[in-house]
Design a protein around this motif. Structure first.
Motif, PDB file in Angstrom:
ATOM      1  N   THR A  17      -2.093   1.602  -7.565  1.00  0.00           N
ATOM      2  CA  THR A  17      -1.420   1.590  -6.356  1.00  0.00           C
ATOM      3  C   THR A  17      -0.099   2.369  -6.512  1.00  0.00           C
ATOM      4  OG1 THR A  17       0.137  -0.367  -6.865  1.00  0.00           O
ATOM      5  CG2 THR A  17      -2.068  -0.990  -6.284  1.00  0.00           C
ATOM      6  N   PRO A  18       0.451   2.822  -5.314  1.00  0.00           N
ATOM      7  CA  PRO A  18       1.471   3.462  -5.390  1.00  0.00           C
ATOM      8  C   PRO A  18       2.857   2.824  -6.287  1.00  0.00           C
ATOM      9  CG  PRO A  18       1.191   2.838  -3.059  1.00  0.00           C
ATOM     10  CD  PRO A  18      -0.050   2.276  -3.854  1.00  0.00           C
ATOM     11  N   LEU A  19       2.798   1.570  -6.290  1.00  0.00           N
ATOM     12  CA  LEU A  19       3.839   0.853  -7.083  1.00  0.00           C
ATOM     13  C   LEU A  19       3.463   1.147  -8.555  1.00  0.00           C
ATOM     14  CD1 LEU A  19       3.841  -2.432  -4.751  1.00  0.00           C
ATOM     15  CD2 LEU A  19       5.438  -0.384  -4.893  1.00  0.00           C
ATOM     16  N   GLU A  58      -8.566  -6.571 -11.497  1.00  0.00           N
ATOM     17  CA  GLU A  58      -8.402  -7.026 -12.586  1.00  0.00           C
ATOM     18  C   GLU A  58      -7.443  -6.357 -13.443  1.00  0.00           C
ATOM     19  OE1 GLU A  58     -13.252  -6.732 -13.447  1.00  0.00           O
ATOM     20  OE2 GLU A  58     -12.113  -4.631 -13.405  1.00  0.00           O
ATOM     21  N   ASP A  59      -7.064  -7.015 -14.706  1.00  0.00           N
ATOM     22  CA  ASP A  59      -6.091  -6.536 -15.701  1.00  0.00           C
ATOM     23  C   ASP A  59      -6.422  -5.094 -16.126  1.00  0.00           C
ATOM     24  OD1 ASP A  59      -8.316  -7.221 -17.212  1.00  0.00           O
ATOM     25  OD2 ASP A  59      -6.834  -7.714 -18.977  1.00  0.00           O
ATOM     26  N   SER A  60      -5.598  -4.354 -16.639  1.00  0.00           N
ATOM     27  CA  SER A  60      -5.796  -3.040 -16.944  1.00  0.00           C
ATOM     28  C   SER A  60      -7.102  -2.570 -17.825  1.00  0.00           C
ATOM     29  CB  SER A  60      -4.794  -2.349 -17.692  1.00  0.00           C
ATOM     30  OG  SER A  60      -4.378  -3.172 -19.025  1.00  0.00           O
ATOM     31  N   ALA A  74      -1.897  -7.843  -6.874  1.00  0.00           N
ATOM     32  CA  ALA A  74      -1.102  -8.757  -7.429  1.00  0.00           C
ATOM     33  C   ALA A  74      -0.463  -8.039  -8.830  1.00  0.00           C
ATOM     34  CB  ALA A  74      -1.802 -10.066  -7.820  1.00  0.00           C
ATOM     35  N   GLU A  75       0.786  -8.611  -9.224  1.00  0.00           N
ATOM     36  CA  GLU A  75       1.483  -8.021 -10.451  1.00  0.00           C
ATOM     37  C   GLU A  75       0.293  -8.004 -11.616  1.00  0.00           C
ATOM     38  OE1 GLU A  75       4.324  -6.229 -12.669  1.00  0.00           O
ATOM     39  OE2 GLU A  75       4.611  -6.852 -10.550  1.00  0.00           O
ATOM     40  N   GLY A  76       0.336  -6.816 -12.180  1.00  0.00           N
ATOM     41  CA  GLY A  76      -0.350  -6.556 -13.321  1.00  0.00           C
ATOM     42  C   GLY A  76      -1.982  -6.538 -13.109  1.00  0.00           C
ATOM     43  N   MET A  77      -2.319  -6.350 -11.928  1.00  0.00           N
ATOM     44  CA  MET A  77      -3.694  -6.347 -11.411  1.00  0.00           C
ATOM     45  C   MET A  77      -3.894  -4.800 -10.871  1.00  0.00           C
ATOM     46  SD  MET A  77      -5.428  -9.180 -12.124  1.00  0.00           S
ATOM     47  CE  MET A  77      -4.414  -9.655 -13.402  1.00  0.00           C
ATOM     48  N   PHE A  78      -5.236  -4.243 -11.188  1.00  0.00           N
ATOM     49  CA  PHE A  78      -5.395  -2.934 -10.989  1.00  0.00           C
ATOM     50  C   PHE A  78      -6.528  -2.775 -10.052  1.00  0.00           C
ATOM     51  CE2 PHE A  78      -2.392  -2.533 -14.579  1.00  0.00           C
ATOM     52  CZ  PHE A  78      -1.751  -1.517 -14.216  1.00  0.00           C
TER      53      PHE A  78
END
Length: 130
Positions: free
Chosen positions: A41-43, A76-78, A88-92
């Motif tokens: 994401t851009p963030l 998902e996580d990385s 969500a935080e930590g989700m890609f």
């Protein structure tokens, strides 16, 4: 969190993105090994850039309209091991079962690194749209 408007694929200078874009780009070695296309994401772009492309003199960044690939995305996580919520935080965003090319890629930017990636990131703030 709501779904993003765009997600981004960072591509190393060692695998230049052809101009004009082909119908389908070849997958990176990491994407082939993982079984999905790694997106940010851009963030997430600044952290991805500084972690995995810190020494690259230049990178290509592909901006993909989320709605064109949404049905093939898993958040998902990385490593693609733990599922999560959209944005969500930590989700890609991981794209499964499809490639990227002229249909999905809205635009391509080429960033040149100076001492670090801070200046190119600052210049691209208006392009990195959530």
């Amino acid at each position: 969190m709501s779904a993003p408007t765009y997600i981004y694929k960072l591509v190393s200078f060692s695998s230049p993105v052809p101009d004009p874009l082909p119908e389908k780009l070849p997958l990176s070695e990491l994407d082939v090994a993982s079984g999905f296309i790694h997106m940010s994401t851009p963030l997430q772009v600044p952290r991805t850039l500084k972690r995995f492309f810190a020494e690259d003199p230049r990178i290509y960044i592909l901006r993909v309209k989320y709605s064109t690939v949404e049905k093939n995305i898993k958040w998902e996580d990385s490593k693609g091991e733990v599922p999560g919520e959209v944005g969500a935080e930590g989700m890609f965003a991981h794209i499964y079962n499809r490639g990227l090319g002229t249909t999905e890629i809205e635009s391509v930017a080429i960033w040149e690194r100076n001492r670090d990636w801070d200046e190119p990131l600052k210049k691209a703030e208006s392009w990195l749209v959530y």
